[in-house]
Design a protein around this motif. Structure first.
Motif, PDB file in Angstrom:
ATOM      1  N   GLY A  65       0.812  -1.210   0.000  1.00  0.00           N
ATOM      2  CA  GLY A  65       0.000   0.000   0.000  1.00  0.00           C
ATOM      3  C   GLY A  65       0.845   1.258   0.000  1.00  0.00           C
ATOM      4  O   GLY A  65       1.929   1.287  -0.558  1.00  0.00           O
ATOM      5  N   ASN A  66       0.333   2.298   0.697  1.00  0.00           N
ATOM      6  CA  ASN A  66       1.017   3.585   0.682  1.00  0.00           C
ATOM      7  C   ASN A  66       2.130   3.655   1.728  1.00  0.00           C
ATOM      8  O   ASN A  66       2.264   2.791   2.584  1.00  0.00           O
ATOM      9  CB  ASN A  66       0.019   4.730   0.865  1.00  0.00           C
ATOM     10  N   SER A  67       2.889   4.732   1.656  1.00  0.00           N
ATOM     11  CA  SER A  67       4.070   4.902   2.505  1.00  0.00           C
ATOM     12  C   SER A  67       3.714   5.004   3.988  1.00  0.00           C
ATOM     13  O   SER A  67       4.350   4.370   4.829  1.00  0.00           O
ATOM     14  CB  SER A  67       4.829   6.156   2.060  1.00  0.00           C
ATOM     15  N   GLU A  68       2.732   5.823   4.308  1.00  0.00           N
ATOM     16  CA  GLU A  68       2.360   6.037   5.714  1.00  0.00           C
ATOM     17  C   GLU A  68       1.937   4.736   6.394  1.00  0.00           C
ATOM     18  O   GLU A  68       2.407   4.405   7.475  1.00  0.00           O
ATOM     19  CB  GLU A  68       1.217   7.060   5.810  1.00  0.00           C
ATOM     20  N   ASN A  69       1.054   4.001   5.755  1.00  0.00           N
ATOM     21  CA  ASN A  69       0.569   2.744   6.348  1.00  0.00           C
ATOM     22  C   ASN A  69       1.670   1.689   6.411  1.00  0.00           C
ATOM     23  O   ASN A  69       1.718   0.901   7.361  1.00  0.00           O
ATOM     24  CB  ASN A  69      -0.631   2.213   5.572  1.00  0.00           C
ATOM     25  N   SER A  70       2.547   1.670   5.417  1.00  0.00           N
ATOM     26  CA  SER A  70       3.626   0.678   5.445  1.00  0.00           C
ATOM     27  C   SER A  70       4.561   0.939   6.626  1.00  0.00           C
ATOM     28  O   SER A  70       5.018  -0.004   7.271  1.00  0.00           O
ATOM     29  CB  SER A  70       4.388   0.670   4.129  1.00  0.00           C
ATOM     30  N   LYS A  71       4.823   2.211   6.931  1.00  0.00           N
ATOM     31  CA  LYS A  71       5.668   2.542   8.085  1.00  0.00           C
ATOM     32  C   LYS A  71       4.999   2.112   9.388  1.00  0.00           C
ATOM     33  O   LYS A  71       5.660   1.564  10.281  1.00  0.00           O
ATOM     34  CB  LYS A  71       5.962   4.042   8.112  1.00  0.00           C
ATOM     35  N   ILE A  73       2.724  -0.278   9.786  1.00  0.00           N
ATOM     36  CA  ILE A  73       2.717  -1.745   9.831  1.00  0.00           C
ATOM     37  C   ILE A  73       4.094  -2.269  10.232  1.00  0.00           C
ATOM     38  O   ILE A  73       4.215  -3.176  11.058  1.00  0.00           O
ATOM     39  CB  ILE A  73       2.303  -2.331   8.457  1.00  0.00           C
ATOM     40  N   LEU A  74       5.149  -1.698   9.662  1.00  0.00           N
ATOM     41  CA  LEU A  74       6.509  -2.135   9.974  1.00  0.00           C
ATOM     42  C   LEU A  74       6.839  -1.921  11.453  1.00  0.00           C
ATOM     43  O   LEU A  74       7.380  -2.809  12.108  1.00  0.00           O
ATOM     44  CB  LEU A  74       7.520  -1.396   9.097  1.00  0.00           C
ATOM     45  N   ILE A  75       6.496  -0.767  11.989  1.00  0.00           N
ATOM     46  CA  ILE A  75       6.758  -0.474  13.405  1.00  0.00           C
ATOM     47  C   ILE A  75       5.991  -1.439  14.297  1.00  0.00           C
ATOM     48  O   ILE A  75       6.549  -2.007  15.247  1.00  0.00           O
ATOM     49  CB  ILE A  75       6.409   0.994  13.729  1.00  0.00           C
ATOM     50  N   ASP A  76       4.711  -1.641  14.007  1.00  0.00           N
ATOM     51  CA  ASP A  76       3.898  -2.580  14.805  1.00  0.00           C
ATOM     52  C   ASP A  76       4.446  -3.996  14.719  1.00  0.00           C
ATOM     53  O   ASP A  76       4.500  -4.720  15.707  1.00  0.00           O
ATOM     54  CB  ASP A  76       2.436  -2.566  14.331  1.00  0.00           C
ATOM     55  N   PHE A  77       4.857  -4.389  13.520  1.00  0.00           N
ATOM     56  CA  PHE A  77       5.394  -5.735  13.332  1.00  0.00           C
ATOM     57  C   PHE A  77       6.665  -5.938  14.143  1.00  0.00           C
ATOM     58  O   PHE A  77       6.832  -6.949  14.817  1.00  0.00           O
ATOM     59  CB  PHE A  77       5.667  -5.998  11.848  1.00  0.00           C
ATOM     60  N   LYS A  78       7.577  -4.962  14.088  1.00  0.00           N
ATOM     61  CA  LYS A  78       8.854  -5.097  14.798  1.00  0.00           C
ATOM     62  C   LYS A  78       8.672  -5.125  16.310  1.00  0.00           C
ATOM     63  O   LYS A  78       9.470  -5.738  17.016  1.00  0.00           O
ATOM     64  CB  LYS A  78       9.806  -3.967  14.395  1.00  0.00           C
ATOM     65  N   TYR A  84      12.116 -11.690  13.663  1.00  0.00           N
ATOM     66  CA  TYR A  84      12.051 -11.637  12.200  1.00  0.00           C
ATOM     67  C   TYR A  84      12.721 -10.365  11.686  1.00  0.00           C
ATOM     68  O   TYR A  84      12.595  -9.308  12.294  1.00  0.00           O
ATOM     69  CB  TYR A  84      10.593 -11.600  11.713  1.00  0.00           C
ATOM     70  N   ASP A  85      13.392 -10.474  10.556  1.00  0.00           N
ATOM     71  CA  ASP A  85      13.857  -9.285   9.843  1.00  0.00           C
ATOM     72  C   ASP A  85      12.669  -8.732   9.073  1.00  0.00           C
ATOM     73  O   ASP A  85      11.852  -9.495   8.550  1.00  0.00           O
ATOM     74  CB  ASP A  85      14.959  -9.639   8.838  1.00  0.00           C
ATOM     75  N   ALA A  86      12.578  -7.425   8.994  1.00  0.00           N
ATOM     76  CA  ALA A  86      11.486  -6.815   8.241  1.00  0.00           C
ATOM     77  C   ALA A  86      11.980  -5.520   7.610  1.00  0.00           C
ATOM     78  O   ALA A  86      12.814  -4.818   8.179  1.00  0.00           O
ATOM     79  CB  ALA A  86      10.309  -6.541   9.158  1.00  0.00           C
ATOM     80  N   THR A  87      11.469  -5.215   6.430  1.00  0.00           N
ATOM     81  CA  THR A  87      11.864  -4.008   5.731  1.00  0.00           C
ATOM     82  C   THR A  87      10.756  -3.548   4.802  1.00  0.00           C
ATOM     83  O   THR A  87       9.861  -4.330   4.456  1.00  0.00           O
ATOM     84  CB  THR A  87      13.166  -4.243   4.933  1.00  0.00           C
ATOM     85  N   ILE A  88      10.849  -2.291   4.408  1.00  0.00           N
ATOM     86  CA  ILE A  88       9.920  -1.725   3.430  1.00  0.00           C
ATOM     87  C   ILE A  88      10.638  -1.680   2.087  1.00  0.00           C
ATOM     88  O   ILE A  88      11.778  -1.230   1.996  1.00  0.00           O
ATOM     89  CB  ILE A  88       9.472  -0.308   3.838  1.00  0.00           C
ATOM     90  N   VAL A  89       9.943  -2.126   1.061  1.00  0.00           N
ATOM     91  CA  VAL A  89      10.485  -2.115  -0.294  1.00  0.00           C
ATOM     92  C   VAL A  89       9.520  -1.333  -1.167  1.00  0.00           C
ATOM     93  O   VAL A  89       8.306  -1.537  -1.096  1.00  0.00           O
ATOM     94  CB  VAL A  89      10.649  -3.554  -0.837  1.00  0.00           C
ATOM     95  N   PHE A  90      10.063  -0.422  -1.974  1.00  0.00           N
ATOM     96  CA  PHE A  90       9.209   0.333  -2.888  1.00  0.00           C
ATOM     97  C   PHE A  90       9.255  -0.306  -4.257  1.00  0.00           C
ATOM     98  O   PHE A  90      10.312  -0.525  -4.834  1.00  0.00           O
ATOM     99  CB  PHE A  90       9.667   1.789  -2.991  1.00  0.00           C
ATOM    100  N   THR A  92       7.049   0.382  -7.720  1.00  0.00           N
ATOM    101  CA  THR A  92       6.049   1.279  -8.292  1.00  0.00           C
ATOM    102  C   THR A  92       4.728   0.568  -8.510  1.00  0.00           C
ATOM    103  O   THR A  92       4.710  -0.506  -9.090  1.00  0.00           O
ATOM    104  CB  THR A  92       6.565   1.848  -9.634  1.00  0.00           C
ATOM    105  N   PRO A  93       3.643   1.084  -8.056  1.00  0.00           N
ATOM    106  CA  PRO A  93       3.404   2.344  -7.360  1.00  0.00           C
ATOM    107  C   PRO A  93       3.213   2.164  -5.850  1.00  0.00           C
ATOM    108  O   PRO A  93       2.725   3.077  -5.189  1.00  0.00           O
ATOM    109  CB  PRO A  93       2.121   2.836  -7.991  1.00  0.00           C
ATOM    110  N   ALA A  94       3.563   1.028  -5.308  1.00  0.00           N
ATOM    111  CA  ALA A  94       3.214   0.744  -3.911  1.00  0.00           C
ATOM    112  C   ALA A  94       4.441   0.439  -3.055  1.00  0.00           C
ATOM    113  O   ALA A  94       5.499   0.061  -3.556  1.00  0.00           O
ATOM    114  CB  ALA A  94       2.257  -0.439  -3.850  1.00  0.00           C
ATOM    115  N   TYR A  95       4.242   0.594  -1.754  1.00  0.00           N
ATOM    116  CA  TYR A  95       5.248   0.199  -0.769  1.00  0.00           C
ATOM    117  C   TYR A  95       4.852  -1.165  -0.227  1.00  0.00           C
ATOM    118  O   TYR A  95       3.663  -1.419   0.017  1.00  0.00           O
ATOM    119  CB  TYR A  95       5.297   1.214   0.374  1.00  0.00           C
ATOM    120  N   LYS A  96       5.841  -2.017  -0.029  1.00  0.00           N
ATOM    121  CA  LYS A  96       5.575  -3.374   0.446  1.00  0.00           C
ATOM    122  C   LYS A  96       6.386  -3.628   1.697  1.00  0.00           C
ATOM    123  O   LYS A  96       7.540  -3.212   1.790  1.00  0.00           O
ATOM    124  CB  LYS A  96       5.937  -4.395  -0.627  1.00  0.00           C
ATOM    125  N   VAL A  97       5.792  -4.316   2.651  1.00  0.00           N
ATOM    126  CA  VAL A  97       6.525  -4.709   3.853  1.00  0.00           C
ATOM    127  C   VAL A  97       6.860  -6.178   3.698  1.00  0.00           C
ATOM    128  O   VAL A  97       5.970  -7.020   3.619  1.00  0.00           O
ATOM    129  CB  VAL A  97       5.694  -4.452   5.134  1.00  0.00           C
TER     130      VAL A  97
END
Length: 129
Positions: A65-71, A73-78, A84-90, A92-97
């Motif tokens: 989804g979008n950048s704000e929600n991906s951040k 989700i990532l914080i909550d997940f960590k 687990y290792d976790a990261t955000i990957v961009f 186009t056009p979406a951000y993925k966790v």
């Protein structure tokens, strides 16, 4: 013949001394002082780079989804899943966790079943190089 060899040897010694003298003139003592925060940032960058590498391992995508929600989700997940290792990957056009770095598909599917309880949209992926 012996005189010629001595002259050549003497010329070689003079040239060597000349170059050694010049190189010692150019030698400088340089001291570098760096802030401790720089080293901390460098270590964080190394960790981020190592987690971003795309390889032949399996990963689990828990959000797309979008950048704000991906951040968020990532914080909550960590917070909840520290092993687990976790990261955000961009992509186009979406951000993925992306989560995990699994060697085998079986290992990834076990974790996928666990993560689907909290993240029902989670899917198993194997990124290309």
């Amino acid at each position: 013949m012996n005189v010629l060899t001595n002259k050549l040897f003497l010329k070689l010694v003079k040239t060597s001394v000349f170059f050694i003298g010049i190189s010692s003139l150019n030698a400088q003592n340089v001291s570098v002082s760096q802030d401790a925060k720089f080293e901390q940032l460098l270590n964080e960058k190394r960790n981020i780079n190592s987690s971003l590498t795309v390889n032949n391992r399996y990963k689990i995508q828990i959000f797309n989804g979008n950048s704000e929600n991906s951040k968020k989700i990532l914080i909550d997940f960590k917070k909840e899943y520290k092993n687990y290792d976790a990261t955000i990957v961009f992509s186009t056009p979406a951000y993925k966790v992306w989560v995990g770095n699994f060697k085998t598909r079986i290992e990834a599917e076990k974790s996928l079943n666990e993560l689907k309880l909290k993240f029902p949209a989670a899917i198993l992926i194997k990124p290309n190089k």
